[in-house]
Motif scaffolding. Structure first.
Motif, short mmCIF file in Angstrom:
data_model
loop_
_atom_site.label_atom_id
_atom_site.label_comp_id
_atom_site.label_asym_id
_atom_site.label_seq_id
_atom_site.Cartn_x
_atom_site.Cartn_y
_atom_site.Cartn_z
N ASP A 1 0.83 -1.21 0.00
CA ASP A 1 0.00 0.00 0.00
C ASP A 1 0.87 1.26 0.00
O ASP A 1 0.50 2.27 -0.63
CB ASP A 1 -0.92 0.01 1.22
N MET A 2 2.00 1.21 0.70
CA MET A 2 2.91 2.36 0.68
C MET A 2 3.43 2.62 -0.73
O MET A 2 3.58 3.78 -1.15
CB MET A 2 4.09 2.10 1.63
N ARG B 1 1.19 7.41 -6.44
CA ARG B 1 0.24 8.52 -6.63
C ARG B 1 0.92 9.86 -6.38
O ARG B 1 0.69 10.83 -7.10
CB ARG B 1 -0.95 8.34 -5.68
N LYS B 2 1.76 9.89 -5.35
CA LYS B 2 2.45 11.14 -5.03
C LYS B 2 3.43 11.52 -6.13
O LYS B 2 3.54 12.70 -6.50
CB LYS B 2 3.21 10.97 -3.69
N VAL B 3 4.15 10.53 -6.65
CA VAL B 3 5.10 10.80 -7.74
C VAL B 3 4.37 11.37 -8.96
O VAL B 3 4.80 12.35 -9.56
CB VAL B 3 5.86 9.51 -8.12
N LYS B 4 3.24 10.76 -9.32
CA LYS B 4 2.47 11.24 -10.47
C LYS B 4 1.93 12.65 -10.23
O LYS B 4 1.90 13.49 -11.13
CB LYS B 4 1.32 10.28 -10.75
N GLN B 5 1.51 12.89 -8.99
CA GLN B 5 0.96 14.21 -8.65
C GLN B 5 2.02 15.29 -8.74
O GLN B 5 1.77 16.38 -9.26
CB GLN B 5 0.37 14.17 -7.24
N LEU C 1 8.50 -2.67 -5.41
CA LEU C 1 7.88 -3.52 -6.43
C LEU C 1 6.53 -2.96 -6.84
O LEU C 1 6.21 -2.88 -8.05
CB LEU C 1 7.73 -4.94 -5.88
N GLN C 2 5.73 -2.57 -5.86
CA GLN C 2 4.41 -2.00 -6.18
C GLN C 2 4.54 -0.66 -6.86
O GLN C 2 3.77 -0.32 -7.78
CB GLN C 2 3.58 -1.90 -4.91
N LEU C 3 5.53 0.15 -6.42
CA LEU C 3 5.76 1.46 -7.04
C LEU C 3 6.11 1.29 -8.52
O LEU C 3 5.57 2.00 -9.38
CB LEU C 3 6.89 2.18 -6.30
N SER C 4 7.02 0.36 -8.81
CA SER C 4 7.42 0.16 -10.21
C SER C 4 6.25 -0.33 -11.05
O SER C 4 6.11 0.06 -12.22
CB SER C 4 8.58 -0.84 -10.27
N HIS C 5 5.39 -1.17 -10.45
CA HIS C 5 4.22 -1.67 -11.17
C HIS C 5 3.25 -0.52 -11.49
O HIS C 5 2.74 -0.41 -12.62
CB HIS C 5 3.52 -2.74 -10.34
N GLU C 6 3.01 0.33 -10.51
CA GLU C 6 2.07 1.43 -10.70
C GLU C 6 2.58 2.45 -11.72
O GLU C 6 1.80 3.05 -12.45
CB GLU C 6 1.81 2.14 -9.37
N LEU C 7 3.91 2.62 -11.76
CA LEU C 7 4.50 3.61 -12.67
C LEU C 7 4.87 3.00 -14.02
O LEU C 7 5.29 3.71 -14.93
CB LEU C 7 5.75 4.24 -12.03
N GLY C 8 4.79 1.67 -14.12
CA GLY C 8 5.16 1.01 -15.36
C GLY C 8 6.65 1.07 -15.64
O GLY C 8 7.07 1.20 -16.80
N LEU C 9 7.43 0.95 -14.58
CA LEU C 9 8.89 1.04 -14.70
C LEU C 9 9.54 -0.26 -14.22
O LEU C 9 8.96 -0.98 -13.42
CB LEU C 9 9.43 2.21 -13.86
#
Length: 271
Positions: free
Chosen positions: A228-229, A235-239, A262-270
């Motif tokens: 969740d973090m 979301r914060k990075v995109k904002q 891992l979740q951050l890279s998934h959400e950002l597509g990186l």
């Protein structure tokens, strides 16, 4: 390191049916050998205590123990202060032998006197094991049981993380509630929540860094919390960065950030 010191041969040589162990580095005082936990006081009754946390009014407690309670403190550790506050409150009973109500009363006083974070386990010689947690639930403490290896009754255990009890086949694992005291004597398990605060403030660093990912703290799986973090960070990075995001790769540092990364890279597509 623990396995290197407490080999199976050394463990088999230990006697008795109760124990308190502590493997974390000091967070107050100095790293001297004299501050290794658990701490012990002979009077009253023989008490051993292991403590995870930090007291914020240690100067006031040290002055009280010296000038009013007349108890000598040997180290700079706030854990020794916590032990001696508990011991001093027990000594006020003036009894030759104490009972569960005396322990509840002593810890009720400790809750009034000690400010800050503390999850603690204590052992009273010949009586039993006690686990208690500060009223705001800042530091974690779990409790569980398993069928006795001797075939009769149950073994009971307190630990900072649920994964410890899982590894040793304990069941009925639950969190010690903020402000709660659990006493495991030779005859019974007695528990009471002595303080109920409106605001519960567990330390977020337990979820971010300290705890193993396969532990559960206050009903929240640590691994899920870290995922969740990662979502919230994405979301914060995109904002903040928007279309101007110029990121090549996500790297987890330190290793406990791997799930969030891992979740951050998934959400950002990186990668």
């Amino acid at each position: 390191m623990v396995r290197d010191v407490f080999t199976p041969q050394r463990l088999m040589a230990l006697t008795g049916n109760m124990g308190v162990a502590h493997v974390r580095y000091p967070t107050a005082g100095t790293p001297a050998d004299s501050e290794a936990q658990p701490f012990y006081v002979n009077s009253p009754y023989g008490i051993v205590m292991g403590h995870n946390g930090n007291l914020t009014n240690d100067s006031e407690l040290r002055h009280f123990l010296d000038y009013d309670a007349h108890r000598h403190i040997n180290t700079d550790s706030d854990s020794e202060l916590l032990l001696n506050i508990f011991a001093n409150n027990l000594q006020k009973t003036g009894k030759f032998r104490i009972n569960e109500q005396d322990i509840f009363t002593a810890i009720q006083g400790l809750y009034r006197e000690c400010q800050g974070a503390y999850a603690a386990t204590a052992m009273l010689a010949g009586f039993g094991i006690i686990g208690f947690r500060d009223p705001h639930g800042i530091r974690p403490l779990v409790f569980g049981r398993r069928k006795s290896l001797k075939g009769e009754g149950y073994d009971y255990m307190f630990a900072s993380e649920s994964v410890v009890l899982d590894a040793l086949d304990f069941t009925d694992i639950e969190d010690v509630q903020p402000g709660e005291v659990i006493i495991v004597s030779k005859y019974a398990v007695t528990r009471r929540r002595l303080v109920v605060e409106e605001q519960i403030t567990p330390c977020v660093f337990e979820y971010v860094y300290f705890a193993r990912p396969d532990s559960t703290i206050d009903g929240i799986p640590v691994y899920n919390a870290r995922l969740d973090m990662g979502v919230k960070l994405a979301r914060k990075v995109k904002q903040v960065m928007g279309d101007a995001m110029d990121i090549d790769v996500v790297i987890p540092v330190p290793d406990t950030s791997r799930a969030a990364a891992l979740q951050l890279s998934h959400e950002l597509g990186l990668p």
